[in-house]
Write a protein that holds these residues in place. Structure first.
Motif, PDB file in Angstrom:
ATOM      1  N   LYS A 115     -54.279   5.433  28.448  1.00 17.04           N
ATOM      2  CA  LYS A 115     -55.006   5.584  27.191  1.00 17.04           C
ATOM      3  C   LYS A 115     -56.072   6.664  27.365  1.00 17.04           C
ATOM      4  CE  LYS A 115     -58.369   1.889  27.867  1.00 17.04           C
ATOM      5  NZ  LYS A 115     -58.916   0.669  27.293  1.00 17.04           N
ATOM      6  N   GLY A 116     -56.380   7.330  26.258  1.00 16.38           N
ATOM      7  CA  GLY A 116     -57.375   8.397  26.299  1.00 16.38           C
ATOM      8  C   GLY A 116     -56.786   9.772  26.542  1.00 16.38           C
ATOM      9  N   MET A 117     -55.477   9.891  26.457  1.00 15.76           N
ATOM     10  CA  MET A 117     -54.834  11.192  26.610  1.00 15.76           C
ATOM     11  C   MET A 117     -53.937  11.452  25.408  1.00 15.76           C
ATOM     12  SD  MET A 117     -53.976  11.648  30.595  1.00 15.76           S
ATOM     13  CE  MET A 117     -55.206  11.299  31.845  1.00 15.76           C
ATOM     14  N   ALA A 118     -53.818  12.725  25.048  1.00 11.65           N
ATOM     15  CA  ALA A 118     -52.887  13.136  23.998  1.00 11.65           C
ATOM     16  C   ALA A 118     -51.593  13.574  24.664  1.00 11.65           C
ATOM     17  CB  ALA A 118     -53.491  14.279  23.193  1.00 11.65           C
ATOM     18  N   SER A 119     -50.474  13.289  24.017  1.00 14.62           N
ATOM     19  CA  SER A 119     -49.197  13.675  24.602  1.00 14.62           C
ATOM     20  C   SER A 119     -48.275  14.264  23.549  1.00 14.62           C
ATOM     21  CB  SER A 119     -48.524  12.479  25.283  1.00 14.62           C
ATOM     22  OG  SER A 119     -48.129  11.519  24.323  1.00 14.62           O
ATOM     23  N   GLY A 120     -47.379  15.109  24.028  1.00  7.42           N
ATOM     24  CA  GLY A 120     -46.382  15.721  23.176  1.00  7.42           C
ATOM     25  C   GLY A 120     -45.318  16.370  24.038  1.00  7.42           C
ATOM     26  N   PHE A 121     -44.226  16.773  23.407  1.00  2.00           N
ATOM     27  CA  PHE A 121     -43.150  17.399  24.178  1.00  2.00           C
ATOM     28  C   PHE A 121     -42.423  18.436  23.360  1.00  2.00           C
ATOM     29  CE2 PHE A 121     -41.074  13.688  22.226  1.00  2.00           C
ATOM     30  CZ  PHE A 121     -39.926  14.251  21.693  1.00  2.00           C
ATOM     31  N   GLN A 122     -41.704  19.293  24.097  1.00  2.00           N
ATOM     32  CA  GLN A 122     -40.780  20.244  23.491  1.00  2.00           C
ATOM     33  C   GLN A 122     -39.411  19.989  24.086  1.00  2.00           C
ATOM     34  OE1 GLN A 122     -40.981  24.503  24.414  1.00  2.00           O
ATOM     35  NE2 GLN A 122     -40.725  24.895  22.228  1.00  2.00           N
ATOM     36  N   THR A 123     -38.397  19.950  23.212  1.00  2.00           N
ATOM     37  CA  THR A 123     -37.039  19.730  23.701  1.00  2.00           C
ATOM     38  C   THR A 123     -36.508  20.998  24.362  1.00  2.00           C
ATOM     39  OG1 THR A 123     -36.106  20.289  21.537  1.00  2.00           O
ATOM     40  CG2 THR A 123     -36.508  17.953  21.993  1.00  2.00           C
ATOM     41  N   LEU A 124     -35.789  20.801  25.450  1.00  2.00           N
ATOM     42  CA  LEU A 124     -35.200  21.901  26.203  1.00  2.00           C
ATOM     43  C   LEU A 124     -33.698  22.012  25.958  1.00  2.00           C
ATOM     44  CD1 LEU A 124     -37.115  21.323  29.561  1.00  2.00           C
ATOM     45  CD2 LEU A 124     -37.693  22.896  27.688  1.00  2.00           C
ATOM     46  N   MET A 125     -33.147  21.052  25.213  1.00  2.00           N
ATOM     47  CA  MET A 125     -31.717  21.023  24.899  1.00  2.00           C
ATOM     48  C   MET A 125     -31.530  20.447  23.493  1.00  2.00           C
ATOM     49  SD  MET A 125     -30.271  19.343  28.463  1.00  2.00           S
ATOM     50  CE  MET A 125     -28.563  19.563  28.035  1.00  2.00           C
ATOM     51  N   ASP A 126     -30.421  20.779  22.867  1.00  2.00           N
ATOM     52  CA  ASP A 126     -30.042  20.115  21.619  1.00  2.00           C
ATOM     53  C   ASP A 126     -29.754  18.640  21.901  1.00  2.00           C
ATOM     54  OD1 ASP A 126     -30.137  22.552  20.271  1.00  2.00           O
ATOM     55  OD2 ASP A 126     -27.957  22.822  20.229  1.00  2.00           O
TER      56      ASP A 126
END
Length: 183
Positions: A115-126
């Motif tokens: 807790k206390g962190m922001a998270s996100g991602f980018q897809t590397l594949m379809d």
């Protein structure tokens, strides 16, 4: 399981330690006792799946504000992602720093985000699928986000962002961030 702490205190890369034979392998991906022994929140209350059609899809940077801050365990079950975590804990010595981990269906790595962190991602594949285990129930009124391209953090995304939701594109810059909401 193998637990490796990142440079952000409390954020761990977790690897399955497979026991292989002629059938394939068996490995543990969750153990309440082992998580507690490493000081990680062992009380997971909700699971979510994110399916993403296109390579270059970006989701984030998400977090929940007090009193509903959430820890999460993230695993890519199909395809591959570039998972980013930003430390937004004002009292942390890594405040405003970030780490990224490539999570794939092949490497079976997981990322524990305290807790206390922001998270996100980018897809590397379809056709990429991500599985999240959450330590807090979703509270829409506490759902917050930071801009994925905020220069304060300087996150280096591996590919051009091709797909992003309007809310994720319009999150606040860090200068507009209310530090007290995440303490």
């Amino acid at each position: 399981m193998k637990f490796t702490e990142t440079k952000l205190k409390g954020a761990y890369v977790i690897e399955v330690e497979p026991l292989a034979d002629e059938r394939g392998f068996f490995g543990r991906s969750w153990c309440q006792k082992e998580f507690a022994e490493h000081g990680l929140n062992p009380n997971l209350v909700q699971c979510n799946i994110s399916f993403n059609l296109k390579k270059g899809t970006l989701r984030g940077m998400h977090y929940q504000a007090k009193p509903y801050q959430e820890a999460k365990l993230i695993r890519c079950t199909r395809g591959a992602i570039y998972q980013v975590v930003i430390d937004i804990r004002p009292d942390s010595f890594t405040f405003k720093q970030w780490v990224a981990v490539e999570l794939t269906s092949e490497n079976r790595k997981m990322l524990y985000v305290p807790k206390g962190m922001a998270s996100g991602f980018q897809t590397l594949m379809d056709n990429t699928e991500v599985f999240y285990q959450m330590a807090e129930f979703y509270h829409p009124e506490s759902a917050k986000g930071l801009r994925w391209d905020d220069p304060t953090f300087g996150v280096e995304w591996p590919n051009e962002v091709l797909v992003i939701s309007a809310p994720d594109r319009c999150h606040s810059l860090f200068n507009d961030f209310v530090v007290g909401e995440n303490e």
